[in-house]
Design an enzyme around this catalytic site. Sequence first.
Site, PDB file in Angstrom:
ATOM      1  CG  ASP A 102      51.664 -13.147  47.227  1.00  0.00           C
ATOM      2  OD1 ASP A 102      51.714 -13.911  46.239  1.00  0.00           O
ATOM      3  OD2 ASP A 102      51.139 -12.023  47.192  1.00  0.00           O
ATOM      4  CG  ASN A 139      50.132 -11.736  43.236  1.00  0.00           C
ATOM      5  OD1 ASN A 139      49.672 -12.030  44.347  1.00  0.00           O
ATOM      6  ND2 ASN A 139      50.772 -10.601  43.015  1.00  0.00           N
ATOM      7  CG  HIS A 224      47.081 -15.036  46.659  1.00  0.00           C
ATOM      8  ND1 HIS A 224      47.739 -14.933  47.869  1.00  0.00           N
ATOM      9  CD2 HIS A 224      47.449 -13.935  45.946  1.00  0.00           C
ATOM     10  CE1 HIS A 224      48.485 -13.843  47.887  1.00  0.00           C
ATOM     11  NE2 HIS A 224      48.321 -13.209  46.739  1.00  0.00           N
ATOM     12  CG  HIS A 234      45.106  -6.512  45.107  1.00  0.00           C
ATOM     13  ND1 HIS A 234      45.873  -6.452  43.964  1.00  0.00           N
ATOM     14  CD2 HIS A 234      45.985  -6.530  46.152  1.00  0.00           C
ATOM     15  CE1 HIS A 234      47.154  -6.427  44.299  1.00  0.00           C
ATOM     16  NE2 HIS A 234      47.246  -6.471  45.616  1.00  0.00           N
TER      17      HIS A 234
END
Length: 374
Positions: A102, A139, A224, A234
Site C-alpha cells: 500500500d 490491495n 500484505h 480486516h
Amino acid sequence: MAGLKKLAEGFILTYKYYNYTSGYIHHCTIEDLEFDTKYYYEVGIGNTSRQFWFLTPPKPGPDVPYTFGLIGDLGQTSDSNRTLTHYELNPAKGQALLFVGDLSYANDYPFHDNARWDTWGRFVERVAAYQPWIWTAGNHEIDFAPEIGERQPFKPYTRRYHVPYISSGSTSPLWYSIKRASTYIIVMSSYSAYGKYTPQYRWLEKELPKVNRSETPWLIVLMHSPMYNSYVNHYMEGETMRVMYEPWFVENKVDIVFAGHVHAYERSYRISNIAYRIVNGSCTPIRDESAPVYITIGDGGNLEGLATNMTEPQPSYTAFREASFGHGILDIKNRTHASFSWYRNQDGYPVEADSLWLHNRYWNPFRASSVAAI
C-alpha cells in the site's frame, strides 16, 4: 559528474491509465558492483542532472550484521510525512527498507488519480534514492477498475517499481526472493492466486528448499494481509493463506512474518495453529518455538486513518498491540540474535513503544521446545 567511471544505459516506458498518461519512467540496472561499497550516481544530463548515492549490501554470510527499516500502508498525508521523517532521523535507521504494501493510495481518489503516484514518488525520494526499498504489493496496488475501463491489475505498480523476480526463478514481480547479508527474504502476494498448484504456490514450494541457512540463517517472509490479526478491521482476511502456508513456515523455521493492511501495530508470540487447544469452544493458537513471530506494521500514516477497534479480550497469542502510526527497525546482529523495535509517532518524536530480542530457531535448536500451551 566529475570523476564519472561508469555509464549505465536503461530503458524508458510510459503507461496510460484511464485519462492519465504517465511521464517517462526510467529503469536502469547497474551491474558488476562490489559488495559493501558506496556509489555515487547521477540521473539526467546537463542542467537537469541530479546526484545521489547508495551503499551496496555486504557479501552474504551467517554472521554479517544488517539493519532493516519496516514501513507499511504509508500513503501521503501529514502522518505519512511524520512516519518517514521519524524513520529518516532515527539513529538506528536501516540500511534497506522492507515495505509491506500500500504505497500511494492513488485508488482512494476519484478515477484512481494516477498523478498521486507521481507525488508519492517525489515524497519518498528523500529516503528511497539512497537505500533500497524491498517492495510488497498491497490491495491498493491492484488498481483494477473495470468501471473506467482498467482491467489489468497492478498496472501502475509494476510499471513503476521493478523488482529482481527473474533471478529468483519467479514468473511474476509480485512474488520473489532476495538475499541481504545474513537474511533471506521471501516476498509473497496476498492478492494473487496462491492456492495449490498456482504459479505462486509452485514457486514457493521450490524456493523454500533453496534457502541455505548456513549462509543466510535468518528467514523472513513479507506479505500484505496478516495471517494473525486481532483488530476488527480486516479480521480473518488472511485466514485462507494461513491455512495454506503456515505449515510450511513452521516446518522451515521462518523467523518473522511481516504484514501490513491493518492500520495499526501488532506483534504475536511464536505461535502456531497447526496444533491448537480448544478454549470456550473455539480453536486457539498455542506457543510453538518452531513457529514465526507475526508482526503487523500497517501504520505508516495513510488517509484512511488508524484501525482503532480491537477484538476483546486481547487474544492470548498477541504479545503487544497499539493503534498508533509508526515504523519498525529490525537489527540483525549475527546468526543467533536479532532485535526488533517499533517506534510510534504519537508523541511528536519517535518513541520505542515495543521491542523484543529474537533467537534464531535454526542456530538455536537447544532453545526450541515441544509445543507448549500459552
